[in-house]
Design an enzyme around this catalytic site. Structure first.
Site, PDB file in Angstrom:
ATOM      1  N   ARG A 184      11.642 100.332  53.908  1.00  0.00           N
ATOM      2  CA  ARG A 184      11.969 101.297  53.969  1.00  0.00           C
ATOM      3  C   ARG A 184      10.956 102.217  53.994  1.00  0.00           C
ATOM      4  O   ARG A 184      10.547 102.675  55.152  1.00  0.00           O
ATOM      5  CB  ARG A 184      13.231 101.874  54.127  1.00  0.00           C
ATOM      6  CG  ARG A 184      14.626 101.272  53.827  1.00  0.00           C
ATOM      7  CD  ARG A 184      15.269 101.531  53.302  1.00  0.00           C
ATOM      8  NE  ARG A 184      16.591 101.179  53.651  1.00  0.00           N
ATOM      9  CZ  ARG A 184      18.472 101.508  52.758  1.00  0.00           C
ATOM     10  NH1 ARG A 184      18.338 101.906  52.211  1.00  0.00           N
ATOM     11  NH2 ARG A 184      18.682 100.446  53.418  1.00  0.00           N
ATOM     12  N   LEU A 240      31.915 106.677  44.142  1.00  0.00           N
ATOM     13  CA  LEU A 240      31.973 105.094  43.304  1.00  0.00           C
ATOM     14  C   LEU A 240      31.555 104.290  41.894  1.00  0.00           C
ATOM     15  O   LEU A 240      32.322 103.806  41.341  1.00  0.00           O
ATOM     16  CB  LEU A 240      31.120 103.742  43.933  1.00  0.00           C
ATOM     17  CG  LEU A 240      31.209 103.539  45.475  1.00  0.00           C
ATOM     18  CD1 LEU A 240      30.127 102.874  46.137  1.00  0.00           C
ATOM     19  CD2 LEU A 240      32.467 103.435  45.626  1.00  0.00           C
ATOM     20  N   HIS A 286      13.993 106.844  54.573  1.00  0.00           N
ATOM     21  CA  HIS A 286      14.605 106.073  54.959  1.00  0.00           C
ATOM     22  C   HIS A 286      14.426 106.161  56.850  1.00  0.00           C
ATOM     23  O   HIS A 286      13.961 107.006  57.426  1.00  0.00           O
ATOM     24  CB  HIS A 286      16.330 106.521  55.478  1.00  0.00           C
ATOM     25  CG  HIS A 286      16.998 104.996  55.900  1.00  0.00           C
ATOM     26  ND1 HIS A 286      17.244 104.292  57.320  1.00  0.00           N
ATOM     27  CD2 HIS A 286      17.644 104.411  55.530  1.00  0.00           C
ATOM     28  CE1 HIS A 286      17.654 103.412  57.471  1.00  0.00           C
ATOM     29  NE2 HIS A 286      18.094 103.124  56.346  1.00  0.00           N
TER      30      HIS A 286
END
Lengths: 671, 246
Positions: A338, A44, A267
């Site tokens: 998280r 990205l 995570h």
């Protein structure tokens, strides 16, 4: 000697970026045609940077180790992308997104960078829609939003469970347009193996053609690193198999400071490891915690019975279950951030309550949600006295509509039906907030060398909020770097093409070639994976979710040992002048073996608990927060930027003091 | 379980390849297919042989890198998944598994099971984009409402991961599902209308130039597609092509 000047512009935070853009140097369009930029990594951040720089007229050379930019690991992001559009009219604003991001990062990010990120977030959505990214829409045809952890508004835009894929394909399409025009030269299946500096400025790279094995020289007026994070230092992570830190580590060794390596996100909801053969772990989206309840059995007898297959989790009554997040954090329950959820799972499993054979798994149970939705649906269908079976049937339909693709993925991997029996989950390394230090311009401590996206350190502090990684990657690539790089390149318009037949290129190419020759000729006895797995185990056991001084010191010593053994005994079959996947891995693991040591050193230095970094020595000793993470703003309110000095553990610490003028520092509480 | 693997080995694009037999033992049914390949490769490296080269990256079914033709099917015997999501529980002890690269003249073999899919890239360069610059002044994302149905259908087409299973499964090595998916995504959205004509003409021309075959409506591509891309996308592309040609 490079110094740490963040180059944050003066003035009120709301005006910094606008005022700054008004004043920086620009490059005239005719001159842009004479300037080359190398971009390494085309996810990205890199992909969007390539497209925009090429549109502006620069000549871009882009490098990817896969066979296409479309395969970068940004593609695996599921949940969504944040933007302060306030389309829902729920009180969102640039300031609120900025505030949530700084707070979520536990006050260890740079205010000015984060505000800029929030400021351009809206433009990202406009840009992506114009490119044809098929975001989810409501029945009125407008864009839909969902809500994510750690925030009070709905600002997350999404494309089913494949938001990362669609955003990456958008950036990829923008790149394709420029490749067709000849403004981007795409080097697929190429890996950058080092950076070349001339008179202190980054002027090119040495890359290996992964098909032919040929070592190539590429020059440019500036080099941009966009190669993602270093989560694979743990061997097992949710990263792609090829995700690596080589480009980031190589520039670190050539003068770029490496910041906050110990800030890593574990995570909480991943599918647990099933055996030693495991090659990677798969994430189950954070969104599942909206409807799932996390628990382990209360009694050790039940734990053993479940492990041995004598009992099924569904047979345990409510009284026999310990919903430990709801017990410990009544206010946020299963929706704590998280880092908190991950540590709580580890605490239960360390105490022996893990429910699978490895002892490293807890349950994520949808039964309550299925019943709740089923009852509601029955009422909506006019059935006031539904049977239990009917409730379950209707409830499962709702769950399927919301999470169907994730449930299918789980069932394919684990071979259990998560509608009928609770999912097993365990925390896994997912994202790295730390990375190459950059200033406000996204330039590293080496002139002309930039670092964007997950590879840099700047925006997420000690903990990243959900749906913010995609936002940062695209903000850096589409809207920040293309401006700031012009300020530097304005001084390069008279430079002319950078030759590659110079002594600087000779020297770096020789270093690269020597290392490859070493691997091929070493003829040791152990495979690259053998060392990678050992490194991963040390990192996970001693530099994982909870860290202490003793373990960190041991980790540094053990990593040194593994590294020494690696250089003596690694075995790489095949030749250098052909496709050789073992050779590729060898180079990457060699770098992880150094990075891991700096990682542990950074964790040792930071004797405070903040975000994803938890030091057992730094916890609240009494009061309602007893046992929770204790941040120390007096001693550690800084970015730790490390300068390489020949050995990872001899790195020199440079501090960038963080200033919080627009946000008050507070303790995060989820009780 | 113990298995016999028959794997295509080919040194490079200029060499002749052949099937080679290997044995692997004590394979767990919980392993993924690629983890089974990891076990084989570790075994080969330890015995001083060259490991089998194969493409893979995300190992969660989204990057589109993995590309094995297993027992005569792209991505193997399961449905709706890529090779990396295939698990060994689909096989049984004593099985012989044949593993080949995706075969098509437009996908030349680079090494062993790795193929060159640059032809797909060139098709995308020919028109797989909307010509909009990154100005920062693009109109507001909500300025142009798009019906939910169109947006959802565009999303279904855009879900293509570009793996090439459609080509490998097609008796004509046609890439029409791949190209149709991209053409459809843009054809369904207002943003895609302005360049619709040139896009479909250029992408189809490039597809033909690369040596992909034609579609004869067998539908094998749709069956083997890991993302369930529908044949309707081929029909839509044909319609777009016809519209652009007359």
């Amino acid at each position: 000697m490079a110094t740490l000047d963040s180059k944050v512009p003066k003035g009120p935070i709301k005006d910094k970026w606008t005022t700054y853009k008004d004043k920086i140097n620009l490059v005239n369009p005719a001159n842009k045609r004479n300037i080359d930029i190398i971009v390494v990594g085309t996810g990205l951040a890199g992909g969007s940077a390539c497209a925009t720089l090429a549109e502006q007229g620069y000549n871009v050379k882009a490098f990817a180790y896969q066979d296409s930019p479309r395969r970068a690991h940004s593609i695996a992001a599921q949940g969504g992308i944040n933007a302060a559009k306030n389309y829902q009219g729920d009180g969102d604003s640039n300031y609120r997104l900025f505030y949530d991001t700084v707070k979520g990062g536990d006050y260890r990010s740079r205010e000015a960078n984060v505000y800029r990120l929030a400021e351009v977030s809206g433009n990202i959505i406009d840009q992506c829609v114009a490119q044809g990214v098929p975001f989810a829409r409501d029945y009125g045809g407008l864009l839909d939003n969902r809500s994510f952890g750690g925030v009070l508004v709905s600002r997350t835009f999404y494309a089913k469970g494949q938001t990362g894929q669609q955003l990456l394909l958008g950036a990829y399409s923008a790149m394709n347009r420029q490749i067709a025009r000849g403004k981007i030269t795409m080097y697929n299946r190429h890996e950058m193996l080092d950076v070349v500096k001339v008179d202190g400025k980054a002027r090119g790279i040495i890359a290996r053609d992964l098909i032919t094995g040929k070592i190539e020289r590429h020059s440019a007026h500036a080099v941009v690193i966009a190669t993602g994070g270093y989560g694979n230092v743990y061997f097992l992570s949710t990263n792609a198999m090829g995700s690596n830190a080589t480009a980031a580590w190589k520039i670190h060794k050539k003068g770029a400071f490496f910041a906050n390596p110990c800030f890593t996100q574990i995570h909480p909801t991943c599918i647990p490891r099933s055996g030693d053969y495991q090659s990677k772990l798969t994430l189950m989206s954070e969104s599942l915690r909206n409807d799932g309840r996390i628990w382990v059995p209360k009694n050790m007898d039940d734990v053993m019975a479940i492990r041995e297959g004598r009992k099924k989790p569904t047979e345990l009554t409510e009284d026999e279950r310990d919903y430990y997040l709801e017990r410990r954090y009544p206010a946020f329950g299963n929706l704590v951030p998280r880092d908190v959820a991950s540590r709580a799972a580890k605490e239960r499993c360390d105490a022996g309550y893990g429910i699978n054979a490895t002892g490293e798994a807890v349950y994520l149970d949808f039964k309550a949600a299925i019943n709740r939705y089923g009852t509601e649906q029955a009422l909506l269908h006019g059935d006031t006295n539904p049977s239990a079976a009917k409730i379950i049937e209707l409830g499962e339909q709702v769950i399927e509509a919301k999470y169907g693709n994730l449930f299918q993925m789980y069932e394919k991997i684990v071979d259990e039906n998560p509608y009928k029996t609770p999912m097993m989950i365990y925390p896994v390394t997912h994202y790295t907030m730390g990375g190459v230090w950059v200033d406000y311009n996204l330039m590293t401590t080496v002139d002309g060398l930039y670092c964007i996206g997950e590879a840099n350190f700047s925006d997420h502090g000690a903990n990243r909020l959900g749906a913010s990684a995609l936002m940062q990657g695209l903000a850096d690539g589409y809207f920040v770097l293309p401006y700031t790089i012009g300020d530097y390149l304005a001084n390069e318009i008279r430079t002319g093409e950078i030759p590659t037949d110079t002594k600087e290129f000779d020297a770096v190419e020789k270093e690269v070639q020597d290392r490859i020759d070493f691997f091929i000729n070493n003829k040791g006895t152990k495979s690259v994976d053998h060392f990678h797995k050992r490194l991963g185990k040390v990192m996970w056991d001693k530099v994982g979710m909870a860290r202490n001084e003793k373990h960190l010191k041991e980790a540094i010593a053990e990593i040194k040992e593994i590294r020494a053994e690696f250089w003596k005994d690694v075995k790489v079959p095949g030749n250098a002048n052909e496709m050789n996947t073992e050779l590729e891995k060898a180079g990457r693991v060699a770098d992880f073996l150094e990075l891991g040591e700096l990682f542990a050193l950074d964790a040792l230095n930071r004797n405070e608990s903040c975000g994803g970094h938890f030091r057992e020595e730094s916890v609240e000793l009494d009061g309602p927060q007893k046992g929770e993470a204790l941040r120390n703003d007096t001693d550690y309110k800084y970015v730790a930027a490390w300068e390489f000095k020949g050995e990872p553990s001899e790195a020199v610490l440079h501090k960038e003091e963080l200033e919080f003028n627009d946000i008050e520092l507070k303790t995060r509480s989820y009780k | 379980m113990d298995l016999t693997l028959k794997i295509w080995r080919q040194k490079d694009s200029n060499s002749k390849g052949q099937m080679v037999d290997y044995k692997v033992t004590e394979i767990s049914e919980h392993m993924s297919f690629l983890e089974m390949m990891d076990v084989l490769n570790e075994q080969l490296v330890n015995s001083g042989d060259e490991p089998v080269a194969f493409d893979h990256d995300c190992r969660e079914g989204i990057c589109g890198m993995c590309s094995m033709y297993i027992n005569g099917e792209a991505h193997g015997p399961d449905r709706g998944i890529t090779t990396c999501q295939l698990h060994m529980r689909m096989f049984k002890d004593g099985d012989t598994i044949t593993i080949e690269p995706f075969r098509a003249s437009a996908f030349p073999v680079i090494k062993d099971l790795v193929v060159d899919r640059e032809s797909f890239e060139r098709i995308q360069h020919a028109g797989g984009f909307i010509s909009v610059n990154t100005s920062g002044n693009t109109q507001d994302a909500n300025a142009l409402p798009i019906s939910k149905i169109a947006a959802d259908e565009a999303m279904d087409a855009a879900a293509c991961i570009g793996c090439g299973a459609c080509v490998a499964s097609c008796k004509n090595s046609s890439a029409m599902l791949f190209v149709g998916a991209k053409v459809s995504q843009y054809a369904l959205l207002p943003q895609g209308q302005i360049e619709a004509k040139e896009r479909v003409l250029n992408m189809v021309a490039q597809m033909d130039k690369e040596g992909f075959g034609n579609c004869t409506n067998t539908g094998a591509c749709e069956v083997e597609c890991p993302k369930g891309i529908s044949l309707e996308n081929i029909a839509r592309m044909n319609r777009e092509y016809l519209k652009a040609s007359i």
